[in-house]
Scaffold this active site. Structure first.
Site: not given
Ligand code: SAH
Length: 479
Positions: A82, A85, A181, A430
């Site tokens: 995934c 993270c 999750c 950001c």
């Protein structure tokens, strides 16, 4: 020690030397810089090379020979596949050190202007279950690991293998079936797993992104810090009996859902902006709180995804504004107006500008809910709206807050700010690389007086940075 093998696509036994931008690490092999995904300085790894140029190449870890002392055990069973993270293998303290360093490097190397000392990054108290929004995808093509593929060769695999989870990075048609999750509070996993089980049991077709067939498309869950839970299920077409059966079952299994919606999407893409979510149960929105202010979040509204850190980010921004109650504040790229509303009690007037009309409608509604009457919001491109007559009509800015997307500000807007010369500018970013570029241009009239990085997204390489700029006193002309 490193050497190239006969097969040039794999570099063996590479000692990872340092962190690089965008969450990668780097090493130097035969005079070439190798940017590596999935490694930590101190690791010794084999690297499968991707793009390769004269001075640099990119690659992914294919095997770890020696684990860096910096590593920690990842907490999620989906780690490594995934893309969510990616930095779980780094202790949070190390992640923060690296983020701090990245902001420093970007501002110093790319900005090349005098800077004050950069304040220590504000980390998150909560490093798991920190998001208030997650979007899952239904797919009939479940991602399988190499091991699974070996155990069950292609010919033996079922034509449809349903999954509900996240896309695999760079594989647009494959979805990882996510069981747990860790990015959001419960009942997110209960909701997701209940829908998956029921849908498989009922043989509902999961979407096929290649053929554009199937019924179940996306699942969006939003949970506010006030405990409200909004679920929106996107379906490819209306199938009233089955839809009601599914929604009824979900509500029965997860009674803490406060708003349940469905959205029919027969387009090829997943975006919601031109669709009309239908409320099946509840008021159709949830309410979020920042300090004592309330924000209405509709299914299509933008809201910062880490509520607790958004509050800290906005507090830093408000402090940097140095408001006394007499100021006219411009909130450029205002989204749903949250920064402007957050600062408004200390200002005389707040003027927001934003491209998306729905966001402006939410901003107006949020001001109304909080009984704030001295704000005005304008829809349009900042460079079209922010012209001389706009400032003449709405008042000269004492403070300009700007919070652009990752690409940073358009040069025309930077020029306009230099021309307007508000005494104080607060730049929320950001992407500190594009921020550094803009600060360099602003240096013509502004000096950077404070810098505060804020972490909003633990275990990712993303970082927010707030900069205070003050108009420089002009040289004494002798008059
Ligand atoms: N300040 C807000 C949102 C920041 S995200 C908050 O904290 O919630 C950046 C916003 O800029 C998005 O809402 C996006 O729609 C808007 N935007 C992007 N390009 C723009 C442009 N050229 N003119 C005006 N707004 C723009």
């Amino acid at each position: 020690m490193s050497r190239k093998k006969d097969k040039p696509r794999i570099l063996e036994q590479v000692l990872v030397e340092d962190y690089a931008a965008e969450g990668k690490s780097l090493s130097r092999v035969d005079g070439k810089v190798i940017f590596i995904e999935g490694a930590v300085p101190g690791d010794v790894v084999d690297v499968r090379l991707g793009k390769s140029k004269k001075d640099w190449a990119e690659g992914k870890v294919s095997r770890i020979h020696t684990f860096s002392a910096d590593r920690t055990a990842p907490f999620c069973s989906h780690f490594g596949i995934c893309g969510g993270c990616k930095w779980q293998m780094l202790p949070y303290k190390k992640q923060l050190e690296h983020k701090q360093n990245e902001v420093e490097q970007n501002l110093r190397r790319l900005g090349r202007i005098p800077l004050p000392s950069i304040m220590p990054i504000i980390g998150c108290d909560k490093t798991e279950r920190y998001r208030n929004k997650l979007e899952f995808t239904f797919s009939n093509r479940r991602y399988k690991t190499g091991e699974e593929m070996q155990l069950h060769p292609l010919a033996e695999q079922p034509p449809s293998d349903p999954a509900l989870g996240f896309h695999v990075p760079r594989l647009f048609d494959k979805v990882i079936d996510i069981t747990t999750c860790h990015l959001m509070e419960e009942p997110v996993n209960l909701i997701k797993n209940t829908i998956r089980e029921f849908s498989i049991q009922q043989s509902y077709p999961f979407y096929d992104i290649r053929q554009h067939t199937g019924w179940l498309r996306n699942l969006i869950v939003r949970i506010s810090t006030t405990g409200e839970v909004m679920v929106n299920i996107c379906l490819a077409y209306e199938e009233k009996t089955e839809r009601e059966k599914l929604l009824h079952h979900l509500l029965k299994q997860v009674p803490s859902i406060t708003t349940l919606l469905y959205t029919i999407n027969n387009k090829k893409n997943d975006s919601l902006f031109d669709l009309l979510p239908q409320t099946y149960y509840g008021p159709g929105y949830i309410t979020e709180r920042l300090e004592d202010l309330q924000f209405k979040i509709s299914p299509k509204s933008f809201f910062q995804t880490n509520t607790r850190q958004a509050e800290k980010l906005y507090q830093v921004t408000r402090n940097f504004c140095e408001l006394t109650g007499n100021e006219t504040v411009y909130d450029l790229y205002c989204g749903t107006g949250s920064i402007g509303i957050f600062t408004s009690r200390q200002a005389k007037k707040v003027i927001g500008v934003e491209l998306i009309p729905e966001a402006i409608a939410d901003a107006e509604e949020n001001a109304r809910i909080n009984n704030i009457r001295h704000t005005a919001f304008f829809t349009g491109d900042v460079i079209d709206i922010c012209r001389d007559n706009f400032f003449e009509q709405n008042g000269n800015p004492d403070v300009i807050i700007t919070d652009p997307p990752r690409a940073g500000m358009h040069e025309k807007l930077v020029r306009k700010i230099l021309e307007i010369q508000a005494p104080l500018v607060v730049y929320v970013s950001c992407n500190s690389a594009t921020q550094a570029r803009d600060l360099q241009l602003l240096y013509e009239k502004y000096e950077v007086t404070q810098v505060q990085p804020v972490d909003m997204f633990p275990h990712t390489h993303h970082i927010e940075n707030v900069v205070q700029l003050k108009r420089r006193s002009l040289p004494d002309t002798g008059f």
